[in-house]
Structure formats: C-alpha cells, structure tokens
Design a protein around this motif. Structure first.
Motif, PDB file in Angstrom:
ATOM      1  N   ASP A 152      28.993 -49.253 -69.470  1.00 21.61           N
ATOM      2  CA  ASP A 152      28.195 -48.140 -69.967  1.00 21.61           C
ATOM      3  C   ASP A 152      28.026 -48.357 -71.463  1.00 21.61           C
ATOM      4  O   ASP A 152      28.955 -48.144 -72.236  1.00 21.61           O
ATOM      5  CB  ASP A 152      28.896 -46.817 -69.682  1.00 21.61           C
ATOM      6  CG  ASP A 152      28.142 -45.632 -70.243  1.00 21.61           C
ATOM      7  OD1 ASP A 152      27.012 -45.812 -70.752  1.00 21.61           O
ATOM      8  OD2 ASP A 152      28.683 -44.511 -70.186  1.00 21.61           O
ATOM      9  N   PHE A 153      26.849 -48.800 -71.852  1.00 25.49           N
ATOM     10  CA  PHE A 153      26.562 -49.031 -73.261  1.00 25.49           C
ATOM     11  C   PHE A 153      25.759 -47.874 -73.862  1.00 25.49           C
ATOM     12  O   PHE A 153      25.088 -48.029 -74.875  1.00 25.49           O
ATOM     13  CB  PHE A 153      25.788 -50.341 -73.448  1.00 25.49           C
ATOM     14  CG  PHE A 153      26.592 -51.580 -73.124  1.00 25.49           C
ATOM     15  CD1 PHE A 153      27.847 -51.782 -73.688  1.00 25.49           C
ATOM     16  CD2 PHE A 153      26.082 -52.540 -72.269  1.00 25.49           C
ATOM     17  CE1 PHE A 153      28.576 -52.929 -73.405  1.00 25.49           C
ATOM     18  CE2 PHE A 153      26.798 -53.688 -71.983  1.00 25.49           C
ATOM     19  CZ  PHE A 153      28.053 -53.881 -72.551  1.00 25.49           C
ATOM     20  N   SER A 154      25.826 -46.701 -73.245  1.00 20.94           N
ATOM     21  CA  SER A 154      25.018 -45.569 -73.710  1.00 20.94           C
ATOM     22  C   SER A 154      25.463 -45.037 -75.073  1.00 20.94           C
ATOM     23  O   SER A 154      24.718 -44.314 -75.721  1.00 20.94           O
ATOM     24  CB  SER A 154      25.033 -44.443 -72.673  1.00 20.94           C
ATOM     25  OG  SER A 154      26.340 -43.943 -72.505  1.00 20.94           O
ATOM     26  N   ARG A 155      26.651 -45.391 -75.514  1.00 21.01           N
ATOM     27  CA  ARG A 155      27.096 -44.956 -76.849  1.00 21.01           C
ATOM     28  C   ARG A 155      26.482 -45.803 -77.967  1.00 21.01           C
ATOM     29  O   ARG A 155      26.560 -45.460 -79.135  1.00 21.01           O
ATOM     30  CB  ARG A 155      28.626 -44.993 -76.942  1.00 21.01           C
ATOM     31  CG  ARG A 155      29.280 -43.894 -76.103  1.00 21.01           C
ATOM     32  CD  ARG A 155      30.754 -44.071 -76.099  1.00 21.01           C
ATOM     33  NE  ARG A 155      31.010 -45.182 -75.179  1.00 21.01           N
ATOM     34  CZ  ARG A 155      32.111 -45.372 -74.516  1.00 21.01           C
ATOM     35  NH1 ARG A 155      33.125 -44.577 -74.684  1.00 21.01           N
ATOM     36  NH2 ARG A 155      32.245 -46.384 -73.691  1.00 21.01           N
ATOM     37  N   ALA A 156      25.877 -46.900 -77.586  1.00 22.29           N
ATOM     38  CA  ALA A 156      25.204 -47.758 -78.572  1.00 22.29           C
ATOM     39  C   ALA A 156      23.804 -47.199 -78.823  1.00 22.29           C
ATOM     40  O   ALA A 156      23.212 -46.552 -77.957  1.00 22.29           O
ATOM     41  CB  ALA A 156      25.119 -49.189 -78.046  1.00 22.29           C
ATOM     42  N   PRO A 157      23.249 -47.465 -80.000  1.00 19.86           N
ATOM     43  CA  PRO A 157      21.876 -47.013 -80.278  1.00 19.86           C
ATOM     44  C   PRO A 157      20.892 -47.621 -79.282  1.00 19.86           C
ATOM     45  O   PRO A 157      21.092 -48.737 -78.798  1.00 19.86           O
ATOM     46  CB  PRO A 157      21.597 -47.539 -81.690  1.00 19.86           C
ATOM     47  CG  PRO A 157      22.918 -47.897 -82.264  1.00 19.86           C
ATOM     48  CD  PRO A 157      23.836 -48.198 -81.124  1.00 19.86           C
ATOM     49  N   SER A 158      19.827 -46.893 -78.975  1.00 23.39           N
ATOM     50  CA  SER A 158      18.837 -47.408 -78.030  1.00 23.39           C
ATOM     51  C   SER A 158      17.901 -48.434 -78.682  1.00 23.39           C
ATOM     52  O   SER A 158      17.279 -49.227 -77.991  1.00 23.39           O
ATOM     53  CB  SER A 158      18.020 -46.265 -77.423  1.00 23.39           C
ATOM     54  OG  SER A 158      17.376 -45.540 -78.451  1.00 23.39           O
ATOM     55  N   VAL A 159      17.812 -48.403 -79.996  1.00 21.99           N
ATOM     56  CA  VAL A 159      17.018 -49.390 -80.730  1.00 21.99           C
ATOM     57  C   VAL A 159      17.954 -50.162 -81.663  1.00 21.99           C
ATOM     58  O   VAL A 159      19.001 -49.660 -82.069  1.00 21.99           O
ATOM     59  CB  VAL A 159      15.878 -48.738 -81.547  1.00 21.99           C
ATOM     60  CG1 VAL A 159      14.879 -48.071 -80.625  1.00 21.99           C
ATOM     61  CG2 VAL A 159      16.409 -47.771 -82.553  1.00 21.99           C
ATOM     62  N   THR A 160      17.559 -51.366 -81.996  1.00 18.34           N
ATOM     63  CA  THR A 160      18.397 -52.210 -82.840  1.00 18.34           C
ATOM     64  C   THR A 160      18.614 -51.551 -84.195  1.00 18.34           C
ATOM     65  O   THR A 160      17.674 -51.150 -84.862  1.00 18.34           O
ATOM     66  CB  THR A 160      17.770 -53.596 -83.024  1.00 18.34           C
ATOM     67  OG1 THR A 160      17.588 -54.178 -81.730  1.00 18.34           O
ATOM     68  CG2 THR A 160      18.674 -54.498 -83.850  1.00 18.34           C
ATOM     69  N   THR A 161      19.899 -51.454 -84.554  1.00 21.71           N
ATOM     70  CA  THR A 161      20.312 -50.838 -85.801  1.00 21.71           C
ATOM     71  C   THR A 161      21.120 -51.864 -86.588  1.00 21.71           C
ATOM     72  O   THR A 161      21.905 -52.610 -86.012  1.00 21.71           O
ATOM     73  CB  THR A 161      21.177 -49.591 -85.511  1.00 21.71           C
ATOM     74  OG1 THR A 161      20.439 -48.718 -84.648  1.00 21.71           O
ATOM     75  CG2 THR A 161      21.542 -48.857 -86.765  1.00 21.71           C
ATOM     76  N   PHE A 162      20.903 -51.885 -87.881  1.00 23.00           N
ATOM     77  CA  PHE A 162      21.611 -52.826 -88.740  1.00 23.00           C
ATOM     78  C   PHE A 162      22.521 -52.067 -89.683  1.00 23.00           C
ATOM     79  O   PHE A 162      22.181 -50.994 -90.165  1.00 23.00           O
ATOM     80  CB  PHE A 162      20.630 -53.678 -89.557  1.00 23.00           C
ATOM     81  CG  PHE A 162      19.763 -54.538 -88.693  1.00 23.00           C
ATOM     82  CD1 PHE A 162      20.189 -55.779 -88.286  1.00 23.00           C
ATOM     83  CD2 PHE A 162      18.523 -54.079 -88.267  1.00 23.00           C
ATOM     84  CE1 PHE A 162      19.397 -56.575 -87.473  1.00 23.00           C
ATOM     85  CE2 PHE A 162      17.724 -54.868 -87.456  1.00 23.00           C
ATOM     86  CZ  PHE A 162      18.159 -56.116 -87.053  1.00 23.00           C
ATOM     87  N   GLY A 163      23.668 -52.654 -89.976  1.00 22.94           N
ATOM     88  CA  GLY A 163      24.602 -52.070 -90.919  1.00 22.94           C
ATOM     89  C   GLY A 163      24.274 -52.469 -92.344  1.00 22.94           C
ATOM     90  O   GLY A 163      23.216 -53.031 -92.632  1.00 22.94           O
ATOM     91  N   GLU A 164      25.210 -52.173 -93.202  1.00 20.19           N
ATOM     92  CA  GLU A 164      25.051 -52.483 -94.624  1.00 20.19           C
ATOM     93  C   GLU A 164      25.013 -53.996 -94.840  1.00 20.19           C
ATOM     94  O   GLU A 164      25.635 -54.745 -94.100  1.00 20.19           O
ATOM     95  CB  GLU A 164      26.225 -51.900 -95.416  1.00 20.19           C
ATOM     96  CG  GLU A 164      26.286 -50.389 -95.389  1.00 20.19           C
ATOM     97  CD  GLU A 164      25.093 -49.742 -96.055  1.00 20.19           C
ATOM     98  OE1 GLU A 164      24.649 -50.273 -97.098  1.00 20.19           O
ATOM     99  OE2 GLU A 164      24.603 -48.738 -95.532  1.00 20.19           O
ATOM    100  N   PRO A 165      24.301 -54.442 -95.873  1.00 22.88           N
ATOM    101  CA  PRO A 165      24.298 -55.879 -96.191  1.00 22.88           C
ATOM    102  C   PRO A 165      25.719 -56.352 -96.544  1.00 22.88           C
ATOM    103  O   PRO A 165      26.519 -55.587 -97.052  1.00 22.88           O
ATOM    104  CB  PRO A 165      23.389 -55.980 -97.409  1.00 22.88           C
ATOM    105  CG  PRO A 165      22.600 -54.726 -97.434  1.00 22.88           C
ATOM    106  CD  PRO A 165      23.452 -53.679 -96.781  1.00 22.88           C
ATOM    107  N   PHE A 166      25.955 -57.612 -96.250  1.00 19.06           N
ATOM    108  CA  PHE A 166      27.245 -58.195 -96.626  1.00 19.06           C
ATOM    109  C   PHE A 166      27.326 -58.290 -98.145  1.00 19.06           C
ATOM    110  O   PHE A 166      26.352 -58.647 -98.805  1.00 19.06           O
ATOM    111  CB  PHE A 166      27.404 -59.601 -96.038  1.00 19.06           C
ATOM    112  CG  PHE A 166      27.867 -59.580 -94.610  1.00 19.06           C
ATOM    113  CD1 PHE A 166      29.192 -59.324 -94.309  1.00 19.06           C
ATOM    114  CD2 PHE A 166      26.970 -59.802 -93.587  1.00 19.06           C
ATOM    115  CE1 PHE A 166      29.627 -59.317 -92.995  1.00 19.06           C
ATOM    116  CE2 PHE A 166      27.394 -59.790 -92.276  1.00 19.06           C
ATOM    117  CZ  PHE A 166      28.723 -59.541 -91.973  1.00 19.06           C
ATOM    118  N   ILE A 167      28.496 -57.973 -98.676  1.00 22.75           N
ATOM    119  CA  ILE A 167      28.770 -58.206-100.085  1.00 22.75           C
ATOM    120  C   ILE A 167      30.085 -58.933-100.175  1.00 22.75           C
ATOM    121  O   ILE A 167      30.965 -58.773 -99.331  1.00 22.75           O
ATOM    122  CB  ILE A 167      28.820 -56.894-100.916  1.00 22.75           C
ATOM    123  CG1 ILE A 167      29.881 -55.953-100.370  1.00 22.75           C
ATOM    124  CG2 ILE A 167      27.461 -56.243-100.969  1.00 22.75           C
ATOM    125  CD1 ILE A 167      30.177 -54.779-101.290  1.00 22.75           C
TER     126      ILE A 167
END
Length: 159
Positions: A137-152
């Motif tokens: 059940d991957f329903s807790r994941a966003p339905s569209v691709t989401t990106f996190g903060e850029p790597f620093i």
C-alpha cells in the motif's frame, strides 16, 4: 565512506555480477524520511535478495548513525558529505534511487518520491531478484512526483 570511517568506492559495491541499488537520502530533508519508511518496508519485504542496497547520505557520521538508529535500514548507510558521489550520479534532490546493472553501468534512475515511482521500483526489485511482485500500500506516498530539498554539503559542526 562508511559510518566507521572506512573509505569505500562504488566499484567495491559490485555484488558478484548482480545488480545493486543506491538510495540517495538527504539528511536535511523530511521527504527523505517519508521515502525511507516506504522504501525500507519494501526492501525488507523481499528478504534475502540477489540485489544489494546501499544508502548514500550527505550526512556526517553522527547524523548518519542517528538515521540508522531511527530507521533501522535493511542496507548499509554510506556517507558522502562532500557530495562527490551524489554529484557524479547527477542527483540534485533527494530522494532518488539508482540501479546499477551487472556490468556496473547505470540501468535506471528514479528521481523524486511518489506512489507511481514506488510501484515501478517495486516491480523492478521483484524482477531483479527473480521473485513475484509483492503488493504494498503506497497510498501514503504523494500521487505525483515530489522532490525534497537540494543537496548541500555538510559543514563541520553542523548537526
């Protein structure tokens, strides 16, 4: 580099001709934490497998250890606080997963986090391991691709 300070190279991770996965996590990003919960559950679900997994984190050793304590990942966590490996694979934001094939070449890259991404990754993990696709059940994941903060790059004393 391993958490205990040993230098390690991508070529050292080759797994007797089997593909392997690199899971890129950003120490400073909540989306990486959400993705880790789902990816760890999936990796554990396939049990002992042909394909090995490794996490590549921009965290310094103390924060990488905290990740291991909190998430108890079913893979080794490697540190890349200078971002050399992260940049070499062209990863700008976490989370991301890279599959390296038997010959040591990049076979596929999943960038970002979403239910469809997890479903595709799950099918690939099953195929690579010669197993039937497990339902999650991957329903807790966003339905569209989401990106996190850029790597620093981590800074001395950051934490």
């Amino acid at each position: 580099m391993t958490i205990d300070g040993r230098q390690i190279f991508i070529r050292d991770l080759r797994n007797q001709g089997a593909p392997f996965f690199l899971y890129f996590i950003n120490d400073r990003d909540n989306l990486s934490s959400r993705a880790s919960t789902e990816i760890n559950r999936m990796v554990r679900g396939y049990g002992k497998s042909k394909a090995k997994w490794y996490a590549i984190s921009n965290a310094p050793a103390d924060r990488a250890r905290s990740y291991v304590v909190e998430f108890k990942p079913p893979y080794q966590v490697l540190m890349d606080d200078h971002l050399s490996t992260i940049q070499a694979f062209g990863i700008q934001n976490a989370p991301a997963v890279v599959m390296i094939d038997r010959e040591g070449k990049v076979a596929k890259i999943w960038k970002g986090f979403s239910g469809p991404m997890l479903k595709d990754l799950n099918r690939t993990v099953a195929r690579v391991n010669g197993k039937r696709v497990r339902w999650y059940d991957f329903s807790r994941a966003p339905s569209v691709t989401t990106f996190g903060e850029p790597f620093i790059q981590s800074r001395p004393g950051a934490g």
